[in-house]
Design an enzyme around this catalytic site. Structure first.
Site, short mmCIF file in Angstrom:
data_model
loop_
_atom_site.label_atom_id
_atom_site.label_comp_id
_atom_site.label_asym_id
_atom_site.label_seq_id
_atom_site.Cartn_x
_atom_site.Cartn_y
_atom_site.Cartn_z
N HIS A 63 3.68 2.69 58.21
CA HIS A 63 5.05 2.63 57.71
C HIS A 63 5.99 3.01 58.84
CE1 HIS A 63 3.88 2.13 53.46
NE2 HIS A 63 2.87 2.92 53.77
N LEU A 64 6.85 2.07 59.24
CA LEU A 64 7.76 2.34 60.37
C LEU A 64 9.18 2.70 59.92
CD1 LEU A 64 6.56 -0.33 62.98
CD2 LEU A 64 6.14 2.13 63.00
N ARG A 65 9.53 2.44 58.68
CA ARG A 65 10.80 2.89 58.06
C ARG A 65 12.07 2.19 58.56
NH1 ARG A 65 7.76 4.63 54.18
NH2 ARG A 65 6.97 6.73 54.35
N ASN A 95 7.65 -1.86 52.80
CA ASN A 95 8.53 -1.07 51.90
C ASN A 95 9.67 -0.39 52.66
OD1 ASN A 95 6.84 0.85 53.10
ND2 ASN A 95 6.71 2.12 51.26
N ASP A 155 2.67 -2.53 49.17
CA ASP A 155 2.20 -1.15 49.31
C ASP A 155 3.27 -0.11 49.01
OD1 ASP A 155 0.20 0.87 50.08
OD2 ASP A 155 1.74 1.31 51.56
N HIS A 182 -2.26 -2.17 47.00
CA HIS A 182 -2.20 -0.72 46.73
C HIS A 182 -2.68 -0.58 45.29
CE1 HIS A 182 0.10 3.25 46.56
NE2 HIS A 182 -0.20 3.00 45.30
N HIS A 235 -6.18 1.89 51.47
CA HIS A 235 -6.53 3.31 51.24
C HIS A 235 -7.44 3.59 50.05
CE1 HIS A 235 -3.01 2.72 48.74
NE2 HIS A 235 -2.14 2.86 49.73
N ASN A 281 -0.28 9.44 48.32
CA ASN A 281 -0.65 8.46 47.31
C ASN A 281 -1.50 7.36 47.95
OD1 ASN A 281 -0.86 6.67 45.25
ND2 ASN A 281 1.32 6.23 45.07
N ASP A 308 -2.23 4.68 57.17
CA ASP A 308 -1.18 4.90 56.16
C ASP A 308 -0.17 5.91 56.70
OD1 ASP A 308 0.38 4.68 53.91
OD2 ASP A 308 -1.06 5.59 52.55
#
Ligand code: DOR
Ligand code: ZN
Length: 440
Positions: A63-65, A95, A155, A182, A235, A281, A308
């Site tokens: 996740h790089l945001r 996301n 995800d 996910h 995951h 999660n 993750d």
């Protein structure tokens, strides 16, 4: 005007996986000579005596945001964290805000990755518009965009509607794409705070039952089998999920699966600290689950280790458990955690080539193959793209959150001493990390 001459590098005396120490000459993005006592006139020499040379690591789940939460991570800061962790390619989850559900957003992330130039950033596209689980996103437009998306995932959310999941699998079949699920039946995890079991009962926290994961995986392998498409399970965290995957693989279903470093090491007992750094999660499970996940990774029922990596800003993590966001940073610690886990669970030492063979397979070759990243996951050899990670197996390091390159500090390993130090990372023939430090 002539092109500027790109520097060449001579890596001296690196131990390739399963081979004797050798020199590697890198030029114009590739390995152009191998052997001992190579003459590297004009090349910068990197002393690699005692170091293991792995194919650059590949993360299927980062996740790089960016766009949207640049305070928690940017493509550049996450790329730097990845390079320091030994990665040469990462798949950036969808996301973000806005969600990566159009050609425009995936191209933006892809372009930011190129500009940072620290790791190859391969965007993952969302399966449904806005991750809302209602309408399919423009999968075809993302696939044919400059970002060439092949993996699609909601995800953070499960594609819970079986009809949508079926249609997504059918859609990507045309270009051999993958749906990465996910796996979380949302009706079974409403209000869940941690793994459902003895510890959640003792702590009085609402539980996230293992069956919420296992039921979706069971459904999805049947759908993937029916459609003949590729499914990837994100995951995996429970022993029961491993059993479902074992049966599906035995039947020849086109399914692959990942496990995170934290699910291979940490357990639900840690929730007893009420420290939200352990909230994630899927949640941390029991010691019995951890043992089964480790065995499944060694056996190949679980194909890859994926981080993750889930950076979160301070205010989203340092609050009451119930309000904290789930997730842990992981790029900079994944390899040391895996080395620790493998030495603990397989009784193999860090001088054992079989251990490094497993690391190369689970963290580089297989994830590169799943993602279709043909320039990655290849052991250094003549003519091969020079994406290489040099690791010192003899070094041990204590994790200090203040030293992380990630913009976020939510590591569950603070103060832990772990084996292995990533000494250098080469991306397309040029270093992104040297002497354990980012080059830029
Ligand atoms: O712990 C998690 N964090 N699990 C997810 O599925 C999403 C991720 C995030 O985006 O923070
Ligand atoms: Zn997830």
């Amino acid at each position: 005007m002539s092109e500027p001459v790109r520097p060449s590098y001579l890596i001296k005396g690196a131990r390739l996986v399963g081979a004797a120490p050798t020199d590697l000459l890198l030029r114009d993005g590739a390995v152009v000579a191998t052997g001992s006592g190579l003459d590297g006139r004009g090349a910068e020499v990197v002393d690699a005596a005692g170091l293991v040379a792995l194919p650059g690591l590949v993360d299927l789940h980062t996740h790089l945001r960016e766009p949207g939460r640049e305070d928690a991570e940017t493509v550049e800061s996450g790329s730097r964290a990845a390079a320091l962790g030994g990665y040469t390619a990462v798949c950036a989850m969808a996301n973000t805000s806005p969600v990566a559900d159009t050609a425009g957003v995936v191209e933006q992330v892809w372009r930011l990755g190129r500009e940072a130039g620290l790791v190859d950033v391969q965007p993952v596209g969302a399966v449904t518009v806005g991750l809302a689980g209602e309408r399919l996103a423009e999968l075809g437009a993302m696939a044919t965009s400059a970002a060439r998306v092949r993996i699609f995932s909601d995800d953070g959310h499960c594609v819970a509607d079986p009809r949508l999941m079926r249609r997504a699998l059918e859609y990507v079949k045309a270009f051999d794409g993958i749906i990465a699920q996910h796996a979380e039946e949302p009706r079974l995890t409403e209000g869940a705070q941690m793994h459902e079991g003895e510890v959640s009962t003792r702590l009085g926290l609402t539980g996230w039952p293992a069956v919420a994961e296992e039921a979706i995986i069971a459904r999805d392998v049947l759908l993937a089998e029916h459609v003949g498409s590729r499914l990837h399970v994100c995951h995996v965290s429970t022993a029961g999920s491993v059993e479902v995957l074992r049966q599906a693989k035995a039947r020849g279903v086109r399914v692959t699966a990942e496990v995170t470093p934290h699910h291979l090491l940490l357990t639900d007992e840690l929730a007893g600290s009420y420290d939200p750094v352990y909230k994630v999660n899927p949640p941390l499970r029991t010691a019995a689950d951890v043992a089964v996940l480790r065995a499944a990774l060694a056996e190949g029922i679980i194909d890859v280790v994926a981080t993750d990596h889930a950076p979160h800003a301070l205010e989203d993590k340092e609050c009451e458990w119930a309000y904290a966001r789930p997730g842990m940073v992981g790029l900079e610690t994944a390899l040391p955690v895996l080395l620790h886990v493998l030495t603990e669970s397989t009784a193999r030492g860090l001088d054992d080539p079989a251990l490094w063979e497993l690391v190369a397979e689970r963290m580089s070759r297989t994830p590169a193959r799943i993602a279709g990243l043909t320039e990655h996951g290849r052991d250094p050899a003549l003519g091969v793209p020079a994406n290489i990670t040099l690791v010192d197996p003899a070094a041990r390091r204590t994790v200090d959150p203040a030293e992380l390159a990630s913009r976020s500090r939510n590591t569950p390993y603070a103060g832990r001493t772990l084996p292995g130090r990533i000494v250098a990372t080469f991306l397309h023939g040029e270093p992104t990390v040297l002497d354990g430090k980012a080059v830029r």
